[in-house]
Design a protein around this motif. Structure first.
Motif, PDB file in Angstrom:
ATOM      1  N   ARG A   1      77.675 -33.408 -16.949  1.00  0.00           N
ATOM      2  CA  ARG A   1      78.787 -32.486 -16.764  1.00  0.00           C
ATOM      3  C   ARG A   1      78.393 -31.087 -17.184  1.00  0.00           C
ATOM      4  N   ALA A   2      78.738 -30.111 -16.376  1.00  0.00           N
ATOM      5  CA  ALA A   2      78.431 -28.718 -16.696  1.00  0.00           C
ATOM      6  C   ALA A   2      79.316 -28.241 -17.844  1.00  0.00           C
ATOM      7  N   PRO A   3      78.871 -27.240 -18.582  1.00  0.00           N
ATOM      8  CA  PRO A   3      79.676 -26.760 -19.700  1.00  0.00           C
ATOM      9  C   PRO A   3      80.996 -26.151 -19.264  1.00  0.00           C
ATOM     10  N   SER A   4      81.066 -25.680 -18.022  1.00  0.00           N
ATOM     11  CA  SER A   4      82.302 -25.075 -17.547  1.00  0.00           C
ATOM     12  C   SER A   4      83.371 -26.145 -17.370  1.00  0.00           C
ATOM     13  N   THR A   5      84.549 -25.913 -17.923  1.00  0.00           N
ATOM     14  CA  THR A   5      85.653 -26.878 -17.788  1.00  0.00           C
ATOM     15  C   THR A   5      86.323 -26.771 -16.421  1.00  0.00           C
ATOM     16  N   GLU A   6      85.887 -25.833 -15.616  1.00  0.00           N
ATOM     17  CA  GLU A   6      86.524 -25.634 -14.316  1.00  0.00           C
ATOM     18  C   GLU A   6      86.052 -26.656 -13.286  1.00  0.00           C
ATOM     19  N   MET A   7      84.899 -27.282 -13.534  1.00  0.00           N
ATOM     20  CA  MET A   7      84.343 -28.188 -12.535  1.00  0.00           C
ATOM     21  C   MET A   7      85.202 -29.441 -12.391  1.00  0.00           C
ATOM     22  N   VAL A   8      85.441 -29.847 -11.133  1.00  0.00           N
ATOM     23  CA  VAL A   8      86.221 -31.045 -10.843  1.00  0.00           C
ATOM     24  C   VAL A   8      85.376 -31.958  -9.967  1.00  0.00           C
ATOM     25  N   VAL A   9      85.241 -33.196 -10.390  1.00  0.00           N
ATOM     26  CA  VAL A   9      84.493 -34.191  -9.623  1.00  0.00           C
ATOM     27  C   VAL A   9      85.365 -35.432  -9.487  1.00  0.00           C
ATOM     28  N   VAL A  10      85.580 -35.867  -8.269  1.00  0.00           N
ATOM     29  CA  VAL A  10      86.356 -37.075  -8.007  1.00  0.00           C
ATOM     30  C   VAL A  10      85.438 -38.200  -7.545  1.00  0.00           C
ATOM     31  N   ASP A  11      84.547 -37.896  -6.607  1.00  0.00           N
ATOM     32  CA  ASP A  11      83.616 -38.886  -6.078  1.00  0.00           C
ATOM     33  C   ASP A  11      82.349 -38.862  -6.932  1.00  0.00           C
ATOM     34  N   LYS A  12      82.296 -39.715  -7.953  1.00  0.00           N
ATOM     35  CA  LYS A  12      81.181 -39.717  -8.905  1.00  0.00           C
ATOM     36  C   LYS A  12      79.870 -40.119  -8.232  1.00  0.00           C
ATOM     37  N   GLU A  13      79.930 -41.034  -7.276  1.00  0.00           N
ATOM     38  CA  GLU A  13      78.704 -41.463  -6.598  1.00  0.00           C
ATOM     39  C   GLU A  13      78.085 -40.315  -5.818  1.00  0.00           C
ATOM     40  N   GLN A  14      78.925 -39.573  -5.078  1.00  0.00           N
ATOM     41  CA  GLN A  14      78.414 -38.424  -4.337  1.00  0.00           C
ATOM     42  C   GLN A  14      77.906 -37.343  -5.285  1.00  0.00           C
ATOM     43  N   PHE A  15      78.515 -37.241  -6.450  1.00  0.00           N
ATOM     44  CA  PHE A  15      78.084 -36.247  -7.436  1.00  0.00           C
ATOM     45  C   PHE A  15      76.682 -36.564  -7.942  1.00  0.00           C
ATOM     46  N   ARG A  16      76.413 -37.854  -8.198  1.00  0.00           N
ATOM     47  CA  ARG A  16      75.096 -38.242  -8.701  1.00  0.00           C
ATOM     48  C   ARG A  16      73.999 -37.982  -7.664  1.00  0.00           C
ATOM     49  N   SER A  17      74.347 -38.075  -6.381  1.00  0.00           N
ATOM     50  CA  SER A  17      73.347 -37.861  -5.330  1.00  0.00           C
ATOM     51  C   SER A  17      73.358 -36.434  -4.798  1.00  0.00           C
ATOM     52  N   LEU A  18      73.992 -35.531  -5.546  1.00  0.00           N
ATOM     53  CA  LEU A  18      74.124 -34.149  -5.071  1.00  0.00           C
ATOM     54  C   LEU A  18      72.774 -33.473  -4.810  1.00  0.00           C
ATOM     55  N   PRO A  19      71.750 -33.635  -5.675  1.00  0.00           N
ATOM     56  CA  PRO A  19      70.460 -32.970  -5.397  1.00  0.00           C
ATOM     57  C   PRO A  19      69.848 -33.415  -4.075  1.00  0.00           C
ATOM     58  N   ILE A  20      69.915 -34.723  -3.790  1.00  0.00           N
ATOM     59  CA  ILE A  20      69.349 -35.229  -2.540  1.00  0.00           C
ATOM     60  C   ILE A  20      70.144 -34.709  -1.349  1.00  0.00           C
ATOM     61  N   SER A  21      71.459 -34.755  -1.463  1.00  0.00           N
ATOM     62  CA  SER A  21      72.308 -34.304  -0.355  1.00  0.00           C
ATOM     63  C   SER A  21      72.133 -32.814  -0.100  1.00  0.00           C
ATOM     64  N   LEU A  22      71.973 -32.044  -1.168  1.00  0.00           N
ATOM     65  CA  LEU A  22      71.777 -30.599  -1.018  1.00  0.00           C
ATOM     66  C   LEU A  22      70.459 -30.314  -0.304  1.00  0.00           C
ATOM     67  N   ALA A  23      69.387 -30.996  -0.711  1.00  0.00           N
ATOM     68  CA  ALA A  23      68.101 -30.795  -0.052  1.00  0.00           C
ATOM     69  C   ALA A  23      68.170 -31.175   1.420  1.00  0.00           C
ATOM     70  N   MET A  24      68.882 -32.262   1.722  1.00  0.00           N
ATOM     71  CA  MET A  24      69.039 -32.686   3.120  1.00  0.00           C
ATOM     72  C   MET A  24      69.789 -31.632   3.927  1.00  0.00           C
ATOM     73  N   ALA A  25      70.874 -31.110   3.353  1.00  0.00           N
ATOM     74  CA  ALA A  25      71.656 -30.091   4.055  1.00  0.00           C
ATOM     75  C   ALA A  25      70.838 -28.822   4.251  1.00  0.00           C
ATOM     76  N   ARG A  26      70.051 -28.449   3.235  1.00  0.00           N
ATOM     77  CA  ARG A  26      69.207 -27.253   3.340  1.00  0.00           C
ATOM     78  C   ARG A  26      68.151 -27.419   4.435  1.00  0.00           C
ATOM     79  N   ALA A  27      67.557 -28.604   4.520  1.00  0.00           N
ATOM     80  CA  ALA A  27      66.556 -28.862   5.553  1.00  0.00           C
ATOM     81  C   ALA A  27      67.190 -28.791   6.942  1.00  0.00           C
TER      82      ALA A  27
END
Length: 521
Positions: free
Chosen positions: A467-493
């Protein structure tokens, strides 16, 4: 993939006591030559609300089935698709379109449906070409009814239907019921003799039909002069006659009341609704207002909004009283209000109980969420202006909708959210970016990808997300959150490839492989 709503594919049942519009049914039959294929491609029934379009087509289909009962070869496969605003998404429209055709005994459209659900998006023309080929190979003729086509607001769907009409096999016929003319090549079809049309002037009750409706169907005992006066003042408008008949029931001063009817349809409607609505008990009035926000009504759903436990009985009572409740299935489990009646009820609700509107939408959203219907759950959350809830539902719905390519509808919902609500959600931001990529909106996708990257930089920890230090962050889908680095790289590609950045594509593809490797450790 979201479950299809079966009632959208049901043929609305007809009531035996309604006036049979034989003259109109004969006009509709004029373009059908079942032994040698259909003589024309399209039947268009276009008129304002309240002219009995759906009822007429239901009667037409019923009589067609009755006439073909002794000769099955002459009876086409009859399919029905009742449209609503959510069907403006091309993928959703085509899915229901194919599902409607697939209601017969022999499967039809399975290849086209498979192409539509493919992880690789295909051109609409390719899907329709496959569907057309299956229709040609089918042994039976097909009549497909698209009801309430005015609900569609999509040039892509208009173009898809145009493509289909121009290549429609002789064994298939389309019928459209709509409040306004669709953006289809009607002039060309008309010039080629491939179009059957019925309009408001055709649908108006004749004096004979008005007399049969008022005195036999509605149980009134009006004189010939009173019927003529009422028919003239409503111009044969069926909804106006029905409202007038309900208002006249139990009255002794019918002639005086009929003579007072004047003005436009809207003014007559407003006057009659005042009289009809206020003749109901307070309990029924409250029920009508509290459920007015719903496009479809069931006992359970209405119970959730009203806090009662007898909504099903009330709905059945309203139907028997001809109080503008239309059954959507043969089991009488789902209903809807007549469109004009619903419009007036909504206006009354906003005027009399404006503070209740958000909470009613909130309850509807919760009910649909429990029934695993995210489309309606999100729509009602937005109507309640509960943007946090709508954002959470959209975040959870994205993986399934992405796989079934309903991205345009999803994208429209998320665009309705305040920017600050979206910005606080890294998973929703990434889904937003991917939806933009699917829609070919590369600049908008870049903005959202940068928002995700800013979150990534703020996230503490190595090797995995915390969890980021900012209290503003909201995460509902924890599974998608854990795979965020992979998904981001895929979207960037994907984005780099779309803009022709070969170096960026290779770089991000390499990072994608590296991040996938780390996730397996």
């Amino acid at each position: 993939m979201e479950q299809l709503l079966a009632t959208k594919l049901f043929i609305p049942p007809t009531r035996p006591e309604l006036v049979l519009r034989q003259r109109l049914i004969e006009q509709l039959n004029a373009g059908l030559y079942l032994n040698q294929g259909f003589g024309r491609k399209l039947t268009l029934i276009s008129a304002p609300a309240g002219y009995g379009k759906t009822t007429l087509v239901s009667e037409w289909v019923d009589q067609m089935r009755l006439d073909g009962a002794n000769d099955k070869q002459d009876l086409p496969r009859i399919a029905w698709f009742s449209l609503d605003e959510g069907d403006s998404d091309p993928a959703r429209f085509l899915t229901y379109f194919i599902a409607a055709l697939n209601q017969g005994e022999a499967p039809l459209g399975e290849d086209a449906l498979g192409m539509l659900q493919s992880p690789q998006p295909l051109r609409t023309e390719a899907i329709l070409t496959s569907l057309i080929n299956e229709i040609v190979a089918a042994s039976d003729s097909i009549l497909l009814v698209l009801d309430d086509y005015h609900s569609i607001d999509s040039s892509q769907i208009d173009e898809a239907l145009t493509f289909l009409l121009e290549r429609l096999p002789p064994s298939m016929h389309l019928a459209l019921a709509t409040r306004q003319d669709p953006l289809l090549p009607l002039s060309r079809l008309r010039a080629r003799g491939q179009l059957i049309e019925l309009r408001a002037a055709d649908l108006r009750f004749t004096p004979f039909e008005a007399a049969e409706f008022l005195n036999q169907t509605m149980g009134l005992n009006l004189s010939t002069e009173d019927i003529a006066a009422l028919e003239t003042r409503t111009e044969g408008w069926i909804a106006g006659l029905q409202l007038a008949a309900i208002s006249l029931q139990g009255r002794t001063d019918t002639s005086k009341l009929i003579q007072s009817f004047t003005g436009s349809h809207r003014l007559v409607l407003d006057y009659l609704i005042e009289d009809v609505l206020y003749q109901q008990s307070q309990k029924v009035q409250n029920f009508l207002l509290q459920t007015a926000i719903l496009d479809r009504l069931s006992g359970s759903l209405c119970d959730a909004l009203t806090g009662q436990n007898n909504s099903q009985a009330i709905l059945e009572t309203l139907e028997r009283a001809n109080l503008f409740v239309v059954p959507l299935d043969n089991e009488r489990r789902w209903y809807r209000y007549h469109h004009l009646f619903a419009d007036v009820l909504k206006a009354r609700l906003r005027a009399q109980q404006p503070n209740q509107v958000p909470s009613l939408h909130q309850r509807a959203s919760e009910w649909y969420e429990q029934k695993d219907q995210p489309s309606d759950a999100i729509r009602h959350a937005l109507a309640a202006q509960d943007f946090e809830r709508a954002a959470s539902l959209a975040e959870l719905a994205w993986p399934a909708w992405r796989e079934s390519f309903y991205a345009l509808t999803w994208l429209g919902w998320v665009k309705s959210l305040p920017e600050e609500v979206v910005r606080a959600r890294p998973v929703l931001n990434l889904a937003y970016a991917m939806a933009f990529l699917n829609a070919g909106k590369l600049e908008e996708a870049e903005i959202k990808l940068k928002d995700v990257e800013r979150w990534q930089e703020a996230i503490v920890g190595s090797g995995e997300y915390k969890r980021a230090p900012s209290t503003e962050m909201v995460v509902v889908d924890k599974e998608q959150f854990r795979s965020l680095p992979i998904s981001l790289a895929m979207a960037r590609a994907y984005h780099a490839q779309a803009i022709g950045d070969i170096h960026g594509t290779v770089t991000w593809a390499g990072q994608l492989g590296e991040r996938r490797f780390r996730s397996c450790l």
